[in-house]
Design a protein around this motif. Structure first.
Motif, short mmCIF file in Angstrom:
data_model
loop_
_atom_site.label_atom_id
_atom_site.label_comp_id
_atom_site.label_asym_id
_atom_site.label_seq_id
_atom_site.Cartn_x
_atom_site.Cartn_y
_atom_site.Cartn_z
N SER A 151 26.66 6.17 48.79
CA SER A 151 27.85 6.52 47.99
C SER A 151 27.48 7.66 47.04
O SER A 151 26.29 7.93 46.80
N LYS A 152 28.50 8.29 46.44
CA LYS A 152 28.25 9.37 45.49
C LYS A 152 27.44 8.87 44.29
O LYS A 152 26.57 9.58 43.78
N SER A 153 27.68 7.66 43.83
CA SER A 153 26.92 7.13 42.69
C SER A 153 25.45 6.98 43.05
O SER A 153 24.57 7.27 42.24
N GLN A 154 25.19 6.52 44.27
CA GLN A 154 23.80 6.36 44.70
C GLN A 154 23.12 7.72 44.87
O GLN A 154 21.95 7.90 44.52
N ARG A 168 25.07 15.21 37.86
CA ARG A 168 26.48 15.59 37.71
C ARG A 168 26.95 16.54 38.80
O ARG A 168 28.14 16.72 39.01
N SER A 169 25.98 17.19 39.48
CA SER A 169 26.34 18.21 40.48
C SER A 169 26.69 17.62 41.84
O SER A 169 26.97 18.36 42.77
N VAL A 170 26.70 16.29 41.98
CA VAL A 170 27.16 15.72 43.25
C VAL A 170 28.69 15.68 43.29
O VAL A 170 29.28 15.32 44.30
N TYR A 171 29.32 16.08 42.17
CA TYR A 171 30.80 16.08 42.10
C TYR A 171 31.35 17.48 41.88
O TYR A 171 30.70 18.30 41.23
N ASP A 172 32.56 17.71 42.39
CA ASP A 172 33.33 18.88 41.97
C ASP A 172 34.11 18.45 40.73
O ASP A 172 34.30 17.26 40.50
N GLY A 173 34.61 19.39 39.96
CA GLY A 173 35.44 19.03 38.80
C GLY A 173 34.64 18.43 37.66
O GLY A 173 33.44 18.70 37.50
N GLU A 191 29.65 9.83 37.29
CA GLU A 191 30.89 9.51 38.01
C GLU A 191 31.88 10.63 37.81
O GLU A 191 31.84 11.33 36.79
N GLU A 192 32.80 10.74 38.75
CA GLU A 192 33.81 11.78 38.66
C GLU A 192 34.87 11.40 37.62
O GLU A 192 35.20 10.23 37.47
#
Ligand code: PMV
Length: 343
Positions: A151-154, A168-173, A191-192
């Motif tokens: 998952s994105k959190s992992q 933080r760079s695993v997310y856009d926005g 988290e996003e």
């Protein structure tokens, strides 16, 4: 990096892998891509160097389209092959050594070597840190190569282990990195923040793009050890994160801008008050700050933030782009504008 705590951290994260043998590849090549991000409320200070855990949380905005693209594969050998922006790095290179140490956690055996081809697409006027997008892209590439389907959190946990701001760079926005409380490091991930804000604009003001005089890891350590002012930083940071998070949810630009600028200046105050002092600013940085303050006096709502370097990142709304551009033209500084939510 041979601690059993770190070993157990990686082991626990990989227990969630879709691949029952998480260090066996499922395809010949893994691919990853991640954006750079700018902290609106900063991370400064580690509470645990081994697991790379922060003293305080942070909030950021990613700049899609600017970042890192990475390809990875494995081969039989004793030394990794690492290429950065089309150039093969010598084994003793600082960047290559740090990357290989990180990759060490994902080797099946001592003769598993990695071939890594990584490219940064940062704009000419950037001066942006690429370690955040670099470690996030690398973790995406590993996930692809090993078929983990985490998952994105992992993935954020693993990226954080490589470089704090990479969480933080695993997310856009917009993203929020929770500092976490546990000793095992499993609750310290980003988290996003699910908000789209098309008018929200970042302006990159380049003062100098040369490598920073003192890296963030050493800078943080020195601050934590020698700065009395740092005592008040964790409380301020937690308050700022809360206020910026709320301001993003409410699209309250004034609160966001004020809090972000104040937060960056407070972080720099702790850096300056270490011994020996750490001053990332150059005279041109201060001149650019005065342009921002003058613009505000003239009714143009623009704010700035700064990281471990002399460049400014402006925070504004798209309607003020022209006024900001004109003011910076007077001191001969071009600006590169990015609207994170506009393609
Ligand atoms: O993740 P690092 O070790 O590159 O540290 C980042 C530190 C700052 O850029 C100054 C602040 C931040 O939150 O990005």
């Amino acid at each position: 990096m041979s601690s059993s705590r770190a070993q157990s951290f990686i082991h626990t994260v990989l227990q969630n892998s879709a691949n029952p043998a998480p260090l066996s590849i499922v395809k010949p090549n893994g691919h990853g891509q991640a954006p750079v991000n700018i902290a609106l409320s900063k991370y400064w200070g580690k509470r645990d160097a081994e697991l790379n855990l922060p003293i305080n949380g942070s909030v950021s905005i990613s700049l899609p389209g600017l970042g890192t693209t990475t390809q990875i594969s494995v081969f039989e050998g004793n030394e990794d092959w690492i290429s950065l922006n089309g150039k093969t790095l010598p084994a003793g290179d600082k960047f290559a050594k740090r990357l290989s140490a990180f990759l060490g956690w994902f080797r099946k055996s001592s003769t598993t070597a990695f071939k890594v081809d990584t490219t940064n697409s940062v704009p000419t006027a950037a001066g942006l840190a690429s370690s955040a997008s670099g470690y996030a892209a690398l973790v995406f590439a590993l996930d692809d190569l090993f078929g983990w389907q985490l998952s994105k959190s992992q993935l954020s946990l693993l990226a954080r282990f490589g470089s704090g701001s990479a969480s933080r760079s695993v997310y856009d926005g917009f993203a929020i990195w929770h500092k976490g409380d546990s000793d095992n490091g499993l609750d310290s991930f980003a988290e996003e923040i699910n908000v789209t804000w098309p008018e929200f604009t970042i302006g990159l003001v380049k003062v100098d793009t040369q490598e920073k005089s003192i890296g963030s890891t050493l800078g943080m350590q020195q601050t934590v050890e020698t700065c009395d002012l740092y005592q008040s930083w964790p409380q301020q940071a937690e308050r700022d994160i809360h206020n910026i998070h709320q301001a993003i949810l409410n699209k309250d630009f004034t609160t966001l801008g004020k809090t972000a600028e104040h937060n960056a200046l407070s972080m720099h105050a702790t850096m300056i008050a270490t011994w020996p002092p750490i001053v990332y600013w150059q005279p041109e940085s201060v001149a650019a700050m005065h342009v921002v303050w003058q613009l505000r006096e003239n009714g143009v709502e623009v704010y700035f933030t700064m990281d471990a370097g002399p460049n400014l990142k402006l925070i504004l709304l798209d309607t003020d782009k022209q006024a900001v551009l004109n003011a910076f033209k007077e001191i001969n500084r071009p600006i590169e504008f990015i609207q994170p939510f506009k393609g």
